[in-house]
Design a protein around this motif. Structure first.
Motif, PDB file in Angstrom:
ATOM      1  N   ARG A 163       0.830  -1.209   0.000  1.00 31.60           N
ATOM      2  CA  ARG A 163       0.000   0.000   0.000  1.00 31.60           C
ATOM      3  C   ARG A 163       0.865   1.261   0.000  1.00 31.60           C
ATOM      4  N   LEU A 164       1.866   1.295   0.854  1.00 33.17           N
ATOM      5  CA  LEU A 164       2.701   2.491   0.936  1.00 33.17           C
ATOM      6  C   LEU A 164       3.476   2.725  -0.359  1.00 33.17           C
ATOM      7  N   LEU A 165       4.019   1.656  -0.944  1.00 35.04           N
ATOM      8  CA  LEU A 165       4.857   1.805  -2.122  1.00 35.04           C
ATOM      9  C   LEU A 165       4.052   2.090  -3.384  1.00 35.04           C
ATOM     10  N   LEU A 166       2.830   1.548  -3.462  1.00 31.80           N
ATOM     11  CA  LEU A 166       2.036   1.711  -4.681  1.00 31.80           C
ATOM     12  C   LEU A 166       1.197   2.989  -4.685  1.00 31.80           C
ATOM     13  N   THR A 167       0.782   3.446  -3.505  1.00 30.94           N
ATOM     14  CA  THR A 167      -0.004   4.674  -3.454  1.00 30.94           C
ATOM     15  C   THR A 167       0.870   5.918  -3.319  1.00 30.94           C
ATOM     16  N   GLY A 168       2.065   5.743  -2.766  1.00 30.39           N
ATOM     17  CA  GLY A 168       2.920   6.898  -2.513  1.00 30.39           C
ATOM     18  C   GLY A 168       2.399   7.798  -1.413  1.00 30.39           C
ATOM     19  N   GLU A 169       1.445   7.296  -0.618  1.00 26.38           N
ATOM     20  CA  GLU A 169       0.848   8.134   0.417  1.00 26.38           C
ATOM     21  C   GLU A 169       1.810   8.327   1.596  1.00 26.38           C
ATOM     22  N   THR A 170       1.621   9.409   2.297  1.00 28.85           N
ATOM     23  CA  THR A 170       2.356   9.695   3.519  1.00 28.85           C
ATOM     24  C   THR A 170       1.421   9.480   4.698  1.00 28.85           C
ATOM     25  N   ILE A 171       1.848   8.671   5.660  1.00 26.24           N
ATOM     26  CA  ILE A 171       0.984   8.330   6.788  1.00 26.24           C
ATOM     27  C   ILE A 171       1.452   9.037   8.059  1.00 26.24           C
ATOM     28  N   SER A 172       0.530   9.159   8.996  1.00 25.59           N
ATOM     29  CA  SER A 172       0.803   9.838  10.260  1.00 25.59           C
ATOM     30  C   SER A 172       1.669   8.972  11.164  1.00 25.59           C
ATOM     31  N   ALA A 173       2.187   9.586  12.215  1.00 24.71           N
ATOM     32  CA  ALA A 173       2.971   8.843  13.195  1.00 24.71           C
ATOM     33  C   ALA A 173       2.128   7.743  13.835  1.00 24.71           C
ATOM     34  N   GLN A 174       0.864   8.064  14.118  1.00 23.15           N
ATOM     35  CA  GLN A 174      -0.017   7.082  14.742  1.00 23.15           C
ATOM     36  C   GLN A 174      -0.199   5.860  13.841  1.00 23.15           C
ATOM     37  N   ARG A 175      -0.447   6.107  12.545  1.00 21.67           N
ATOM     38  CA  ARG A 175      -0.636   4.997  11.617  1.00 21.67           C
ATOM     39  C   ARG A 175       0.659   4.211  11.438  1.00 21.67           C
ATOM     40  N   ALA A 176       1.779   4.921  11.376  1.00 24.98           N
ATOM     41  CA  ALA A 176       3.072   4.242  11.235  1.00 24.98           C
ATOM     42  C   ALA A 176       3.354   3.351  12.434  1.00 24.98           C
ATOM     43  N   ALA A 177       2.939   3.795  13.619  1.00 25.84           N
ATOM     44  CA  ALA A 177       3.104   2.965  14.814  1.00 25.84           C
ATOM     45  C   ALA A 177       2.170   1.760  14.775  1.00 25.84           C
ATOM     46  N   GLU A 178       0.976   1.949  14.259  1.00 25.60           N
ATOM     47  CA  GLU A 178       0.010   0.848  14.185  1.00 25.60           C
ATOM     48  C   GLU A 178       0.501  -0.291  13.295  1.00 25.60           C
ATOM     49  N   ILE A 179       1.211   0.044  12.208  1.00 25.62           N
ATOM     50  CA  ILE A 179       1.675  -1.004  11.311  1.00 25.62           C
ATOM     51  C   ILE A 179       3.082  -1.497  11.660  1.00 25.62           C
ATOM     52  N   GLY A 180       3.720  -0.869  12.653  1.00 19.30           N
ATOM     53  CA  GLY A 180       5.010  -1.350  13.116  1.00 19.30           C
ATOM     54  C   GLY A 180       6.225  -0.650  12.545  1.00 19.30           C
ATOM     55  N   ALA A 181       6.020   0.419  11.780  1.00 21.24           N
ATOM     56  CA  ALA A 181       7.169   1.165  11.264  1.00 21.24           C
ATOM     57  C   ALA A 181       7.831   1.981  12.374  1.00 21.24           C
ATOM     58  N   TYR A 182       7.030   2.492  13.303  1.00 21.56           N
ATOM     59  CA  TYR A 182       7.521   3.141  14.512  1.00 21.56           C
ATOM     60  C   TYR A 182       7.147   2.275  15.698  1.00 21.56           C
ATOM     61  N   ASP A 183       8.038   2.209  16.685  1.00 24.18           N
ATOM     62  CA  ASP A 183       7.758   1.394  17.871  1.00 24.18           C
ATOM     63  C   ASP A 183       6.734   2.057  18.777  1.00 24.18           C
ATOM     64  N   GLU A 184       6.915   3.346  19.008  1.00 27.03           N
ATOM     65  CA  GLU A 184       5.995   4.077  19.885  1.00 27.03           C
ATOM     66  C   GLU A 184       6.149   5.568  19.650  1.00 27.03           C
ATOM     67  N   ILE A 185       5.173   6.305  20.134  1.00 31.23           N
ATOM     68  CA  ILE A 185       5.155   7.752  19.988  1.00 31.23           C
ATOM     69  C   ILE A 185       5.370   8.389  21.353  1.00 31.23           C
ATOM     70  N   VAL A 186       6.287   9.329  21.416  1.00 36.50           N
ATOM     71  CA  VAL A 186       6.572  10.049  22.649  1.00 36.50           C
ATOM     72  C   VAL A 186       6.610  11.541  22.332  1.00 36.50           C
ATOM     73  N   PRO A 187       6.428  12.408  23.325  1.00 36.66           N
ATOM     74  CA  PRO A 187       6.512  13.845  23.060  1.00 36.66           C
ATOM     75  C   PRO A 187       7.828  14.210  22.384  1.00 36.66           C
ATOM     76  N   ALA A 188       7.760  15.067  21.389  1.00 36.17           N
ATOM     77  CA  ALA A 188       8.941  15.405  20.588  1.00 36.17           C
ATOM     78  C   ALA A 188      10.099  15.904  21.451  1.00 36.17           C
ATOM     79  N   LYS A 189       9.781  16.688  22.482  1.00 34.61           N
ATOM     80  CA  LYS A 189      10.842  17.249  23.322  1.00 34.61           C
ATOM     81  C   LYS A 189      11.552  16.187  24.145  1.00 34.61           C
TER      82      LYS A 189
END
Length: 261
Positions: A163-189
């Motif tokens: 989906r990511l490679l064929l649509t070229g879409e950019t996903i949010s941090a939340q969605r990236a965490a849901e699919i496992g691209a990011y481990d977790e989200i923490v405050p930027a600071k």
């Protein structure tokens, strides 16, 4: 004196590599790629460093490769050899990260796009701020993300990768965490501080055990990664010689929609 675009710092057990080209959202030039390779090599021999945090300066992590520089190269005649050289260097960086003897923690403070997302996927751990995004827009420029595709498949699986490679879409941090691209989200600071806490946890284990565990994951579980990245480099180089690539990059420079051949 101009500040280097790739900065390396060591604080106690933490090595930090940060990308600084704020005016271009940390898009990587060819020189910066070589500097990133050297940065990892420099930290390789630092015995007190138990993990490396890779992050971006300003509001972006890394927006990928410098498209202005790519546009200049694509105007050259017979540039296939040049593209092969460039993509081979990119493959070298990703493979260096996979074989790096210490864990690499991507602290994603903003958009991670194209090869920038590839840097996240080549890292062992990925923590992200709420404003972090992730995407592979290369097809919208008439090229392919051959180098990053194997890593994306390795981290998130075939369906999400397609989906990511064929649509070229950019996903949010939340969605990236849901699919496992990011481990977790923490405050930027808190990104660097949290990365330092992870380093403390890592430092409780024997360095050799950590190195062997990483080698087992990337060389055994992901046994074909290195070969697939090399094949992806060749495919990426070829895609950059097409009329579609020339039109896609020209459209980017002219800030218009491409007219595909």
């Amino acid at each position: 004196m101009t500040e280097p675009t790739i900065q390396v710092k060591v604080h106690q057990a933490v090595g930090t590599i940060s990308i600084h080209r704020d005016e271009k959202r940390n898009a990587l030039t060819r020189t910066m790629i070589f500097d990133l390779i050297q940065a990892f090599r420099d930290l390789h021999g630092e015995k007190k460093v138990r993990a490396v945090i890779l992050t971006g300066g300003g509001s972006a992590f890394c927006s990928g490769l410098c498209l202005d520089e790519m546009h200049q190269i694509i105007q050259e005649d017979d540039n296939l050899e040049r593209w092969h050289q460039d993509t081979s260097t990119l493959a070298e960086l990703l493979q260096l990260m996979l074989h790096f003897p210490k864990p690499i923690i991507a602290a994603v403070n903003g958009p991670a796009i194209g090869f920038g997302a590839g840097l996240v996927l080549a890292s062992d751990l990925a923590i992200a701020g709420p404003e972090a995004t992730l995407g592979f827009p290369e097809p919208k420029r008439g090229i392919i993300s051959g180098l990053c595709a194997p890593l994306l498949f390795f981290r998130v699986g075939g369906r999400h990768a397609a989906r990511l490679l064929l649509t070229g879409e950019t996903i949010s941090a939340q969605r990236a965490a849901e699919i496992g691209a990011y481990d977790e989200i923490v405050p930027a600071k808190n990104l660097w501080a949290y990365g330092a806490e992870l380093t403390k946890q890592i430092a409780q284990s024997a360095p050799q055990a950590i190195q062997q565990t990483k080698r087992h994951l990337n060389d055994t579980v992901g046994e074909q990664l290195e070969m697939l990245i090399s094949l992806g480099a060749a495919a990426s180089a070829t895609s950059r010689t097409t009329e579609a690539a020339k039109e896609g990059l020209q459209a980017y420079i002219e800030k218009r929609e491409p007219e595909w051949p």
